[in-house]
Design an enzyme around this catalytic site. Structure first.
Site, PDB file in Angstrom:
ATOM      1  CB  CYS A 186      33.994  47.996 -53.742  1.00 21.07           C
ATOM      2  SG  CYS A 186      33.881  47.593 -55.482  1.00 21.07           S
TER       3      CYS A 186
HETATM    4  N1  LIG Z   1      32.529  49.526 -59.482  1.00 18.98           N
HETATM    5  C1  LIG Z   1      33.627  48.970 -58.985  1.00 18.98           C
HETATM    6  O1  LIG Z   1      34.616  49.639 -58.706  1.00 18.98           O
HETATM    7  C2  LIG Z   1      33.713  47.462 -58.788  1.00 18.98           C
HETATM    8  C3  LIG Z   1      34.967  46.878 -58.634  1.00 18.98           C
HETATM    9  C4  LIG Z   1      35.051  45.503 -58.452  1.00 18.98           C
HETATM   10  C5  LIG Z   1      33.887  44.750 -58.378  1.00 18.98           C
HETATM   11  N2  LIG Z   1      32.666  45.361 -58.514  1.00 18.98           N
HETATM   12  C6  LIG Z   1      31.466  44.529 -58.467  1.00 18.98           C
HETATM   13  O2  LIG Z   1      30.985  44.348 -59.796  1.00 18.98           O
HETATM   14  C7  LIG Z   1      29.561  44.280 -59.804  1.00 18.98           C
HETATM   15  C8  LIG Z   1      28.999  45.302 -60.763  1.00 18.98           C
HETATM   16  O3  LIG Z   1      29.296  46.593 -60.272  1.00 18.98           O
HETATM   17  P1  LIG Z   1      29.244  47.889 -61.176  1.00 18.98           P
HETATM   18  O4  LIG Z   1      29.942  48.959 -60.423  1.00 18.98           O
HETATM   19  O5  LIG Z   1      29.677  47.579 -62.580  1.00 18.98           O
HETATM   20  O6  LIG Z   1      27.677  48.181 -61.202  1.00 18.98           O
HETATM   21  P2  LIG Z   1      26.941  49.315 -62.052  1.00 18.98           P
HETATM   22  O7  LIG Z   1      25.802  49.761 -61.223  1.00 18.98           O
HETATM   23  O8  LIG Z   1      27.925  50.323 -62.546  1.00 18.98           O
HETATM   24  O9  LIG Z   1      26.412  48.596 -63.362  1.00 18.98           O
HETATM   25  C9  LIG Z   1      25.578  47.528 -63.373  1.00 18.98           C
HETATM   26  C10 LIG Z   1      24.766  47.513 -64.684  1.00 18.98           C
HETATM   27  O10 LIG Z   1      23.943  46.363 -64.604  1.00 18.98           O
HETATM   28  C11 LIG Z   1      22.666  46.712 -65.140  1.00 18.98           C
HETATM   29  N3  LIG Z   1      21.688  45.777 -64.599  1.00 18.98           N
HETATM   30  C12 LIG Z   1      21.109  45.768 -63.376  1.00 18.98           C
HETATM   31  N4  LIG Z   1      20.292  44.701 -63.262  1.00 18.98           N
HETATM   32  C13 LIG Z   1      20.369  44.027 -64.438  1.00 18.98           C
HETATM   33  C14 LIG Z   1      19.756  42.827 -64.917  1.00 18.98           C
HETATM   34  N5  LIG Z   1      18.937  42.109 -64.157  1.00 18.98           N
HETATM   35  N6  LIG Z   1      20.050  42.437 -66.175  1.00 18.98           N
HETATM   36  C15 LIG Z   1      20.911  43.153 -66.958  1.00 18.98           C
HETATM   37  N7  LIG Z   1      21.509  44.284 -66.548  1.00 18.98           N
HETATM   38  C16 LIG Z   1      21.237  44.714 -65.297  1.00 18.98           C
HETATM   39  C17 LIG Z   1      22.453  48.151 -64.703  1.00 18.98           C
HETATM   40  O11 LIG Z   1      21.516  48.803 -65.550  1.00 18.98           O
HETATM   41  C18 LIG Z   1      23.871  48.732 -64.837  1.00 18.98           C
HETATM   42  O12 LIG Z   1      24.091  49.328 -66.091  1.00 18.98           O
HETATM   43  C19 LIG Z   1      29.122  44.480 -58.357  1.00 18.98           C
HETATM   44  O13 LIG Z   1      28.918  43.229 -57.762  1.00 18.98           O
HETATM   45  C20 LIG Z   1      30.309  45.162 -57.714  1.00 18.98           C
HETATM   46  O14 LIG Z   1      30.393  44.905 -56.348  1.00 18.98           O
HETATM   47  C21 LIG Z   1      32.564  46.697 -58.738  1.00 18.98           C
END
Ligand SMILES: NC(=O)c1ccc[n+]([C@@H]2O[C@H](COP(=O)([O-])OP(=O)(O)OC[C@H]3O[C@@H](n4cnc5c(N)ncnc54)[C@H](O)[C@@H]3O)[C@@H](O)[C@H]2O)c1
Length: 439
Positions: A284
Protein backbone atom coordinates in the site's frame (compact mmCIF):
# COMPACT_ATOMS: atom_id res chain seq x y z
CA UNK A 1 -31.97 -13.94 -7.27
CA UNK A 2 -30.13 -10.95 -8.74
CA UNK A 3 -29.03 -7.77 -7.07
CA UNK A 4 -31.13 -5.69 -9.45
CA UNK A 5 -34.22 -7.58 -8.30
CA UNK A 6 -33.35 -7.58 -4.57
CA UNK A 7 -34.69 -4.63 -2.60
CA UNK A 8 -34.07 -5.59 1.05
CA UNK A 9 -32.94 -3.60 4.08
CA UNK A 10 -29.25 -3.45 4.92
CA UNK A 11 -28.21 -6.56 6.88
CA UNK A 12 -26.53 -6.17 10.25
CA UNK A 13 -22.78 -6.93 10.52
CA UNK A 14 -21.86 -10.42 11.68
CA UNK A 15 -18.88 -11.10 13.95
CA UNK A 16 -19.22 -14.87 14.20
CA UNK A 17 -17.70 -17.53 11.97
CA UNK A 18 -20.92 -19.56 12.26
CA UNK A 19 -23.10 -19.38 9.17
CA UNK A 20 -26.30 -17.42 9.89
CA UNK A 21 -29.17 -17.20 7.39
CA UNK A 22 -27.67 -15.41 4.39
CA UNK A 23 -28.21 -11.63 4.19
CA UNK A 24 -26.59 -11.83 0.76
CA UNK A 25 -28.79 -13.15 -2.04
CA UNK A 26 -27.24 -15.81 -4.27
CA UNK A 27 -23.57 -16.39 -5.00
CA UNK A 28 -20.64 -14.00 -4.66
CA UNK A 29 -17.51 -14.40 -6.81
CA UNK A 30 -14.33 -12.91 -5.36
CA UNK A 31 -11.68 -12.35 -8.06
CA UNK A 32 -8.16 -12.35 -6.55
CA UNK A 33 -7.58 -14.33 -3.36
CA UNK A 34 -4.62 -12.45 -1.87
CA UNK A 35 -4.18 -10.58 1.42
CA UNK A 36 -7.43 -8.74 0.72
CA UNK A 37 -9.56 -11.06 -1.41
CA UNK A 38 -9.27 -14.19 0.73
CA UNK A 39 -10.41 -12.54 4.02
CA UNK A 40 -13.18 -10.80 2.06
CA UNK A 41 -14.36 -14.13 0.61
CA UNK A 42 -14.23 -15.70 4.09
CA UNK A 43 -16.12 -12.80 5.67
CA UNK A 44 -18.92 -13.18 3.10
CA UNK A 45 -18.93 -16.95 3.59
CA UNK A 46 -19.06 -16.40 7.36
CA UNK A 47 -22.02 -14.07 6.81
CA UNK A 48 -23.93 -16.82 5.03
CA UNK A 49 -23.20 -16.20 1.36
CA UNK A 50 -22.31 -18.88 -1.17
CA UNK A 51 -18.83 -17.97 -2.35
CA UNK A 52 -16.70 -18.82 -5.36
CA UNK A 53 -13.11 -17.58 -5.11
CA UNK A 54 -11.36 -17.05 -8.47
CA UNK A 55 -7.59 -16.68 -8.82
CA UNK A 56 -5.37 -17.07 -11.88
CA UNK A 57 -2.41 -18.34 -9.81
CA UNK A 58 -2.35 -22.15 -9.35
CA UNK A 59 0.25 -21.68 -6.58
CA UNK A 60 -2.07 -19.41 -4.65
CA UNK A 61 -5.04 -21.76 -5.10
CA UNK A 62 -2.89 -24.64 -3.87
CA UNK A 63 -1.78 -22.63 -0.82
CA UNK A 64 -5.41 -21.71 -0.06
CA UNK A 65 -6.49 -25.36 -0.38
CA UNK A 66 -3.75 -26.38 2.09
CA UNK A 67 -4.51 -23.51 4.47
CA UNK A 68 -0.87 -22.41 4.01
CA UNK A 69 -1.73 -18.70 3.83
CA UNK A 70 -0.89 -15.63 5.91
CA UNK A 71 -4.12 -14.92 7.81
CA UNK A 72 -5.20 -13.83 11.27
CA UNK A 73 -6.16 -16.80 13.50
CA UNK A 74 -9.86 -15.88 13.25
CA UNK A 75 -9.67 -16.04 9.45
CA UNK A 76 -7.77 -19.36 9.54
CA UNK A 77 -10.72 -20.83 11.47
CA UNK A 78 -13.11 -19.49 8.81
CA UNK A 79 -10.94 -20.93 6.02
CA UNK A 80 -10.97 -24.40 7.62
CA UNK A 81 -14.77 -24.17 7.78
CA UNK A 82 -15.02 -22.91 4.18
CA UNK A 83 -12.78 -25.66 2.80
CA UNK A 84 -15.15 -28.28 4.22
CA UNK A 85 -18.29 -26.61 2.93
CA UNK A 86 -20.19 -27.14 -0.33
CA UNK A 87 -21.06 -23.43 -0.21
CA UNK A 88 -17.52 -22.30 -0.90
CA UNK A 89 -15.21 -23.27 -3.74
CA UNK A 90 -11.98 -21.94 -5.20
CA UNK A 91 -11.12 -22.07 -8.89
CA UNK A 92 -8.86 -20.67 -11.62
CA UNK A 93 -11.76 -20.80 -14.10
CA UNK A 94 -12.66 -17.18 -14.86
CA UNK A 95 -15.97 -18.24 -16.41
CA UNK A 96 -17.16 -18.85 -12.82
CA UNK A 97 -17.63 -15.05 -12.74
CA UNK A 98 -20.67 -15.49 -15.00
CA UNK A 99 -22.37 -17.82 -12.50
CA UNK A 100 -22.35 -15.28 -9.64
CA UNK A 101 -24.95 -12.72 -8.59
CA UNK A 102 -22.25 -10.38 -7.31
CA UNK A 103 -18.56 -10.07 -8.20
CA UNK A 104 -15.87 -8.44 -6.06
CA UNK A 105 -12.52 -7.61 -7.69
CA UNK A 106 -9.50 -7.69 -5.31
CA UNK A 107 -6.44 -8.04 -7.53
CA UNK A 108 -3.08 -6.33 -6.96
CA UNK A 109 -2.25 -2.79 -8.09
CA UNK A 110 1.55 -2.64 -7.78
CA UNK A 111 4.10 -0.23 -9.21
CA UNK A 112 6.85 -1.21 -11.64
CA UNK A 113 10.61 -0.83 -11.19
CA UNK A 114 10.29 2.89 -12.08
CA UNK A 115 7.47 3.32 -9.53
CA UNK A 116 4.89 3.72 -12.27
CA UNK A 117 1.44 2.19 -11.71
CA UNK A 118 1.20 -1.31 -13.16
CA UNK A 119 -2.43 -1.73 -14.15
CA UNK A 120 -1.82 -5.11 -15.82
CA UNK A 121 -3.48 -7.37 -13.19
CA UNK A 122 -6.40 -4.98 -12.66
CA UNK A 123 -7.03 -4.44 -16.39
CA UNK A 124 -6.87 -8.21 -16.93
CA UNK A 125 -9.29 -8.97 -14.10
CA UNK A 126 -11.74 -6.24 -15.13
CA UNK A 127 -11.63 -7.39 -18.78
CA UNK A 128 -12.53 -10.90 -17.57
CA UNK A 129 -15.34 -9.54 -15.38
CA UNK A 130 -16.73 -7.46 -18.26
CA UNK A 131 -16.61 -10.33 -20.74
CA UNK A 132 -18.32 -12.76 -18.32
CA UNK A 133 -20.81 -10.23 -16.89
CA UNK A 134 -24.49 -11.16 -17.11
CA UNK A 135 -27.55 -8.93 -16.72
CA UNK A 136 -28.63 -8.41 -13.12
CA UNK A 137 -25.13 -8.71 -11.65
CA UNK A 138 -23.54 -6.41 -9.10
CA UNK A 139 -19.84 -5.71 -9.82
CA UNK A 140 -17.69 -4.15 -7.09
CA UNK A 141 -14.13 -2.98 -7.55
CA UNK A 142 -12.05 -2.89 -4.33
CA UNK A 143 -8.45 -2.63 -5.62
CA UNK A 144 -6.75 0.69 -4.89
CA UNK A 145 -6.27 2.65 -8.13
CA UNK A 146 -6.36 6.10 -9.72
CA UNK A 147 -9.50 8.23 -9.72
CA UNK A 148 -11.81 7.17 -12.56
CA UNK A 149 -10.69 3.52 -12.70
CA UNK A 150 -14.16 2.11 -11.98
CA UNK A 151 -15.67 3.97 -14.92
CA UNK A 152 -12.72 3.31 -17.27
CA UNK A 153 -12.36 -0.42 -16.57
CA UNK A 154 -15.95 -1.42 -15.77
CA UNK A 155 -18.71 1.09 -16.56
CA UNK A 156 -17.53 2.06 -20.06
CA UNK A 157 -16.49 -1.42 -21.32
CA UNK A 158 -19.78 -2.83 -19.99
CA UNK A 159 -21.70 -0.17 -21.92
CA UNK A 160 -19.70 -1.06 -25.04
CA UNK A 161 -20.96 -4.62 -24.55
CA UNK A 162 -24.53 -3.34 -24.31
CA UNK A 163 -24.77 -3.70 -20.51
CA UNK A 164 -25.81 -0.32 -19.14
CA UNK A 165 -25.11 0.47 -15.51
CA UNK A 166 -28.17 0.88 -13.28
CA UNK A 167 -30.47 -0.63 -15.95
CA UNK A 168 -28.72 -3.93 -16.78
CA UNK A 169 -25.91 -4.23 -14.21
CA UNK A 170 -24.84 -2.48 -11.02
CA UNK A 171 -21.30 -1.15 -10.47
CA UNK A 172 -19.58 0.34 -7.41
CA UNK A 173 -16.17 1.07 -5.93
CA UNK A 174 -15.47 0.13 -2.31
CA UNK A 175 -11.84 0.37 -1.20
CA UNK A 176 -10.38 -2.22 1.13
CA UNK A 177 -8.96 -1.02 4.45
CA UNK A 178 -7.58 -4.28 5.82
CA UNK A 179 -4.51 -3.93 8.06
CA UNK A 180 -2.80 -7.34 7.75
CA UNK A 181 -1.58 -8.76 11.05
CA UNK A 182 -3.65 -6.32 13.12
CA UNK A 183 -6.00 -8.34 15.33
CA UNK A 184 -7.38 -5.21 16.99
CA UNK A 185 -8.64 -3.65 13.77
CA UNK A 186 -10.03 -6.41 11.56
CA UNK A 187 -12.16 -5.49 8.52
CA UNK A 188 -15.28 -6.52 10.45
CA UNK A 189 -14.46 -3.77 12.97
CA UNK A 190 -13.68 -1.10 10.37
CA UNK A 191 -16.11 1.18 8.51
CA UNK A 192 -16.23 0.71 4.74
CA UNK A 193 -16.75 3.27 1.97
CA UNK A 194 -19.13 2.56 -0.89
CA UNK A 195 -19.58 4.73 -3.97
CA UNK A 196 -21.87 3.38 -6.66
CA UNK A 197 -22.20 4.49 -10.27
CA UNK A 198 -25.86 5.24 -9.40
CA UNK A 199 -28.26 4.98 -6.48
CA UNK A 200 -29.24 1.34 -7.14
CA UNK A 201 -25.59 0.33 -7.46
CA UNK A 202 -24.72 2.07 -4.18
CA UNK A 203 -27.60 0.45 -2.32
CA UNK A 204 -26.79 -3.04 -3.60
CA UNK A 205 -23.06 -2.74 -2.90
CA UNK A 206 -23.73 -1.43 0.61
CA UNK A 207 -26.03 -4.38 1.24
CA UNK A 208 -23.48 -6.88 -0.06
CA UNK A 209 -20.57 -5.49 1.94
CA UNK A 210 -22.32 -4.66 5.20
CA UNK A 211 -21.46 -8.07 6.76
CA UNK A 212 -17.75 -7.42 6.08
CA UNK A 213 -17.56 -4.07 7.91
CA UNK A 214 -18.55 -2.34 11.15
CA UNK A 215 -20.66 0.10 9.13
CA UNK A 216 -21.05 1.38 5.60
CA UNK A 217 -20.30 4.99 4.73
CA UNK A 218 -21.95 5.83 1.43
CA UNK A 219 -20.38 8.47 -0.82
CA UNK A 220 -21.83 10.20 -3.85
CA UNK A 221 -19.90 8.38 -6.60
CA UNK A 222 -17.06 5.90 -7.21
CA UNK A 223 -14.51 8.67 -7.77
CA UNK A 224 -15.00 10.05 -4.23
CA UNK A 225 -14.26 6.62 -2.75
CA UNK A 226 -11.28 6.13 -5.09
CA UNK A 227 -9.78 9.47 -4.02
CA UNK A 228 -10.56 8.83 -0.33
CA UNK A 229 -8.50 5.63 -0.42
CA UNK A 230 -5.57 7.42 -2.10
CA UNK A 231 -5.86 10.26 0.41
CA UNK A 232 -5.78 7.83 3.39
CA UNK A 233 -2.59 6.11 2.28
CA UNK A 234 -0.92 9.29 1.04
CA UNK A 235 -1.60 10.77 4.48
CA UNK A 236 0.25 7.83 6.03
CA UNK A 237 3.15 8.05 3.58
CA UNK A 238 3.65 11.77 4.23
CA UNK A 239 3.41 11.37 8.01
CA UNK A 240 5.88 8.48 8.02
CA UNK A 241 8.35 10.65 6.09
CA UNK A 242 7.76 13.45 8.61
CA UNK A 243 8.26 11.06 11.56
CA UNK A 244 11.59 9.94 10.09
CA UNK A 245 12.71 13.53 9.55
CA UNK A 246 11.74 14.67 13.04
CA UNK A 247 13.19 11.53 14.66
CA UNK A 248 16.52 12.27 12.97
CA UNK A 249 16.23 15.89 14.09
CA UNK A 250 15.62 14.71 17.68
CA UNK A 251 18.68 12.47 17.54
CA UNK A 252 20.77 15.34 16.19
CA UNK A 253 19.64 17.38 19.19
CA UNK A 254 20.61 14.62 21.59
CA UNK A 255 17.05 13.46 22.27
CA UNK A 256 15.42 10.01 22.15
CA UNK A 257 12.74 10.06 19.40
CA UNK A 258 10.54 7.50 21.17
CA UNK A 259 10.30 9.66 24.30
CA UNK A 260 9.54 12.76 22.24
CA UNK A 261 6.76 10.99 20.31
CA UNK A 262 5.26 9.57 23.51
CA UNK A 263 5.23 13.06 24.99
CA UNK A 264 3.65 14.68 21.92
CA UNK A 265 1.03 11.93 21.75
CA UNK A 266 -0.40 12.95 25.12
CA UNK A 267 -2.08 15.85 23.29
CA UNK A 268 -5.70 14.73 22.95
CA UNK A 269 -6.41 16.52 19.67
CA UNK A 270 -4.58 17.51 16.51
CA UNK A 271 -1.82 14.92 16.82
CA UNK A 272 -1.62 11.31 15.73
CA UNK A 273 1.65 9.48 16.44
CA UNK A 274 3.66 8.10 13.53
CA UNK A 275 6.96 6.35 14.15
CA UNK A 276 10.35 6.33 12.45
CA UNK A 277 11.52 3.21 10.66
CA UNK A 278 13.71 1.69 7.95
CA UNK A 279 11.42 2.80 5.11
CA UNK A 280 7.97 1.75 3.94
CA UNK A 281 6.93 -1.68 2.69
CA UNK A 282 3.95 -3.82 1.75
CA UNK A 283 1.47 -3.36 -1.04
CA UNK A 284 0.00 0.00 0.00
CA UNK A 285 2.16 2.85 1.28
CA UNK A 286 5.07 2.46 -1.21
CA UNK A 287 2.64 2.06 -4.14
CA UNK A 288 -0.71 3.83 -3.71
CA UNK A 289 0.54 7.46 -3.65
CA UNK A 290 2.24 6.80 -6.99
CA UNK A 291 -1.19 6.11 -8.52
CA UNK A 292 -2.19 9.61 -7.42
CA UNK A 293 1.09 11.26 -8.42
CA UNK A 294 1.07 9.63 -11.85
CA UNK A 295 -2.46 10.84 -12.51
CA UNK A 296 -1.65 14.35 -11.28
CA UNK A 297 1.46 14.51 -13.48
CA UNK A 298 -0.67 13.66 -16.51
CA UNK A 299 -3.05 16.49 -15.51
CA UNK A 300 -0.07 18.89 -14.99
CA UNK A 301 -1.07 19.28 -11.34
CA UNK A 302 1.86 19.47 -8.91
CA UNK A 303 1.99 17.76 -5.51
CA UNK A 304 5.46 18.70 -4.21
CA UNK A 305 4.87 17.64 -0.60
CA UNK A 306 3.73 14.13 -1.55
CA UNK A 307 6.53 13.83 -4.11
CA UNK A 308 9.15 14.77 -1.52
CA UNK A 309 7.68 12.39 1.07
CA UNK A 310 7.70 9.47 -1.35
CA UNK A 311 11.30 10.23 -2.33
CA UNK A 312 12.34 10.43 1.34
CA UNK A 313 10.62 7.10 2.10
CA UNK A 314 12.31 5.47 -0.90
CA UNK A 315 15.74 6.69 0.27
CA UNK A 316 15.32 5.44 3.82
CA UNK A 317 16.65 1.88 3.33
CA UNK A 318 19.85 3.28 1.76
CA UNK A 319 20.23 5.65 4.71
CA UNK A 320 19.68 2.75 7.13
CA UNK A 321 22.42 0.67 5.49
CA UNK A 322 24.78 3.68 5.63
CA UNK A 323 24.08 3.96 9.36
CA UNK A 324 24.84 0.27 9.78
CA UNK A 325 28.18 0.65 7.99
CA UNK A 326 28.95 3.76 10.06
CA UNK A 327 28.47 1.78 13.29
CA UNK A 328 31.03 -0.77 12.09
CA UNK A 329 33.40 1.98 10.93
CA UNK A 330 33.26 3.71 14.32
CA UNK A 331 34.74 0.58 15.91
CA UNK A 332 37.09 -0.03 12.96
CA UNK A 333 35.37 -3.32 12.12
CA UNK A 334 36.22 -4.12 8.47
CA UNK A 335 33.06 -4.42 6.37
CA UNK A 336 34.32 -7.33 4.22
CA UNK A 337 33.43 -10.41 6.19
CA UNK A 338 31.58 -8.52 8.94
CA UNK A 339 28.76 -10.70 10.26
CA UNK A 340 25.51 -8.75 10.19
CA UNK A 341 22.15 -10.14 11.33
CA UNK A 342 18.86 -8.49 10.37
CA UNK A 343 16.06 -9.30 12.82
CA UNK A 344 12.66 -9.43 11.07
CA UNK A 345 12.50 -9.04 7.30
CA UNK A 346 8.71 -8.80 6.86
CA UNK A 347 7.65 -5.23 6.15
CA UNK A 348 5.64 -5.06 9.38
CA UNK A 349 5.10 -7.03 12.56
CA UNK A 350 2.83 -10.05 12.57
CA UNK A 351 2.88 -10.74 8.81
CA UNK A 352 5.01 -12.92 6.52
CA UNK A 353 4.80 -10.39 3.68
CA UNK A 354 8.15 -9.15 2.29
CA UNK A 355 6.73 -7.24 -0.68
CA UNK A 356 8.61 -3.92 -0.94
CA UNK A 357 10.15 -4.66 2.48
CA UNK A 358 13.01 -2.23 3.23
CA UNK A 359 14.92 -5.21 4.71
CA UNK A 360 15.55 -6.59 1.23
CA UNK A 361 17.28 -3.42 0.02
CA UNK A 362 19.19 -3.01 3.29
CA UNK A 363 20.51 -6.59 3.13
CA UNK A 364 21.39 -6.26 -0.57
CA UNK A 365 23.33 -3.06 0.03
CA UNK A 366 25.25 -4.51 2.97
CA UNK A 367 26.07 -7.65 1.03
CA UNK A 368 27.22 -5.57 -1.94
CA UNK A 369 29.51 -3.73 0.49
CA UNK A 370 31.13 -7.08 1.35
CA UNK A 371 29.40 -7.98 4.62
CA UNK A 372 28.15 -11.50 5.39
CA UNK A 373 24.43 -10.97 5.89
CA UNK A 374 21.95 -13.29 7.62
CA UNK A 375 18.45 -12.77 8.87
CA UNK A 376 16.16 -14.11 11.57
CA UNK A 377 12.42 -14.08 10.89
CA UNK A 378 10.34 -17.04 12.09
CA UNK A 379 7.50 -15.99 9.76
CA UNK A 380 9.65 -15.84 6.60
CA UNK A 381 11.44 -19.14 5.79
CA UNK A 382 13.46 -17.66 2.91
CA UNK A 383 13.94 -14.56 0.76
CA UNK A 384 15.58 -14.04 -2.61
CA UNK A 385 18.40 -11.47 -2.75
CA UNK A 386 19.94 -10.73 -6.13
CA UNK A 387 18.67 -14.04 -7.50
CA UNK A 388 20.05 -16.04 -4.54
CA UNK A 389 17.99 -17.67 -1.82
CA UNK A 390 18.78 -16.70 1.76
CA UNK A 391 17.22 -18.79 4.53
CA UNK A 392 16.01 -17.80 7.99
CA UNK A 393 18.68 -18.22 10.71
CA UNK A 394 17.27 -20.00 13.74
CA UNK A 395 18.62 -19.51 17.29
CA UNK A 396 20.62 -16.35 16.42
CA UNK A 397 21.66 -15.98 20.09
CA UNK A 398 23.89 -19.05 19.65
CA UNK A 399 26.04 -17.28 17.06
CA UNK A 400 28.20 -14.19 17.28
CA UNK A 401 27.49 -11.08 15.24
CA UNK A 402 29.43 -7.91 14.58
CA UNK A 403 26.19 -6.00 14.19
CA UNK A 404 22.50 -6.71 14.69
CA UNK A 405 19.92 -4.60 12.86
CA UNK A 406 16.44 -4.59 14.36
CA UNK A 407 14.12 -4.23 11.38
CA UNK A 408 10.79 -5.80 12.37
CA UNK A 409 9.91 -7.42 15.67
CA UNK A 410 7.12 -9.97 15.59
CA UNK A 411 5.15 -10.87 18.72
CA UNK A 412 6.92 -14.29 18.63
CA UNK A 413 10.37 -12.70 18.79
CA UNK A 414 12.33 -13.08 22.03
CA UNK A 415 14.85 -10.24 21.97
CA UNK A 416 16.32 -10.62 25.45
CA UNK A 417 19.61 -11.85 23.93
CA UNK A 418 20.15 -8.49 22.22
CA UNK A 419 21.59 -7.14 25.48
CA UNK A 420 24.75 -9.15 24.72
CA UNK A 421 25.36 -8.10 21.10
CA UNK A 422 28.28 -5.71 20.58
CA UNK A 423 26.55 -3.35 18.15
CA UNK A 424 22.85 -2.74 17.66
CA UNK A 425 20.98 -0.57 15.16
CA UNK A 426 17.28 -0.26 15.92
CA UNK A 427 15.77 1.05 12.69
CA UNK A 428 12.61 2.06 14.56
CA UNK A 429 14.69 3.96 17.11
CA UNK A 430 13.00 2.45 20.14
CA UNK A 431 16.39 1.44 21.52
CA UNK A 432 19.48 3.62 21.26
CA UNK A 433 22.17 2.45 18.84
CA UNK A 434 24.91 0.61 20.71
CA UNK A 435 28.63 0.29 20.02
CA UNK A 436 31.24 -1.99 21.52
CA UNK A 437 33.50 1.03 22.15
CA UNK A 438 31.42 3.95 23.47
CA UNK A 439 32.07 7.24 21.68
N1 LIG B 1 -2.38 -5.95 1.29
C1 LIG B 1 -2.89 -4.93 1.96
O1 LIG B 1 -2.53 -4.66 3.10
C2 LIG B 1 -3.98 -4.07 1.34
C3 LIG B 1 -4.75 -3.26 2.18
C4 LIG B 1 -5.75 -2.48 1.62
C5 LIG B 1 -5.94 -2.48 0.25
N2 LIG B 1 -5.15 -3.27 -0.55
C6 LIG B 1 -5.39 -3.26 -1.99
O2 LIG B 1 -6.10 -4.45 -2.34
C7 LIG B 1 -5.71 -4.91 -3.63
C8 LIG B 1 -5.25 -6.34 -3.56
O3 LIG B 1 -4.07 -6.40 -2.78
P1 LIG B 1 -3.53 -7.74 -2.14
O4 LIG B 1 -2.51 -7.35 -1.14
O5 LIG B 1 -4.67 -8.63 -1.72
O6 LIG B 1 -2.82 -8.42 -3.40
P2 LIG B 1 -2.16 -9.87 -3.45
O7 LIG B 1 -1.01 -9.76 -4.36
O8 LIG B 1 -1.95 -10.40 -2.06
O9 LIG B 1 -3.27 -10.83 -4.07
C9 LIG B 1 -3.84 -10.64 -5.29
C10 LIG B 1 -4.30 -12.00 -5.85
O10 LIG B 1 -4.90 -11.70 -7.10
C11 LIG B 1 -4.51 -12.73 -8.02
N3 LIG B 1 -4.64 -12.20 -9.37
C12 LIG B 1 -3.81 -11.37 -10.03
N4 LIG B 1 -4.32 -11.08 -11.25
C13 LIG B 1 -5.51 -11.73 -11.33
C14 LIG B 1 -6.51 -11.81 -12.35
N5 LIG B 1 -6.40 -11.14 -13.49
N6 LIG B 1 -7.58 -12.59 -12.11
C15 LIG B 1 -7.72 -13.27 -10.93
N7 LIG B 1 -6.80 -13.22 -9.95
C16 LIG B 1 -5.71 -12.46 -10.15
C17 LIG B 1 -3.09 -13.07 -7.62
O11 LIG B 1 -2.74 -14.38 -8.06
C18 LIG B 1 -3.15 -12.97 -6.09
O12 LIG B 1 -3.43 -14.20 -5.47
C19 LIG B 1 -4.63 -3.94 -4.11
O13 LIG B 1 -5.22 -2.96 -4.92
C20 LIG B 1 -4.13 -3.30 -2.83
O14 LIG B 1 -3.62 -2.02 -3.04
C21 LIG B 1 -4.19 -4.08 -0.02
Amino acid sequence: MTFLAHQGDLPRPQGSSERPPSPVPGTVAVVGLGYVGLPTALALFGAGADVVGVDTSPQRLDAVARGAVDLLPVHHAQLACALESDSCRFTSDLSAIGTADAVIVCVPTPVDAHRRPDLGPLSGACAAVVSHAVPGQLLVLTSTSHVGTTRELLVEPLAARGLHVEDDVLVAFSPERIDPGNEHCTPEHTPRLVGGAGARSTRAAAQLLAPTASRIHVVDRPETAEMAKLWENTYRAVNIALANELADASLALGLEPQRVIEAAATKPYGFMPFYPGPGVGGHCIPCDPHYLLSQLRAARQEAPLVTAAMAANAERPALTSERALALLAQDAVPVPGARILVVGVAYKEGVADVRESPALEIMSRLRDAGATVAYNDPLVPSVVLGGQELRHTDAPHERSWDLVILHTTHPVHDLSWLEDVPRLLDTRQRRPSRRAVPA
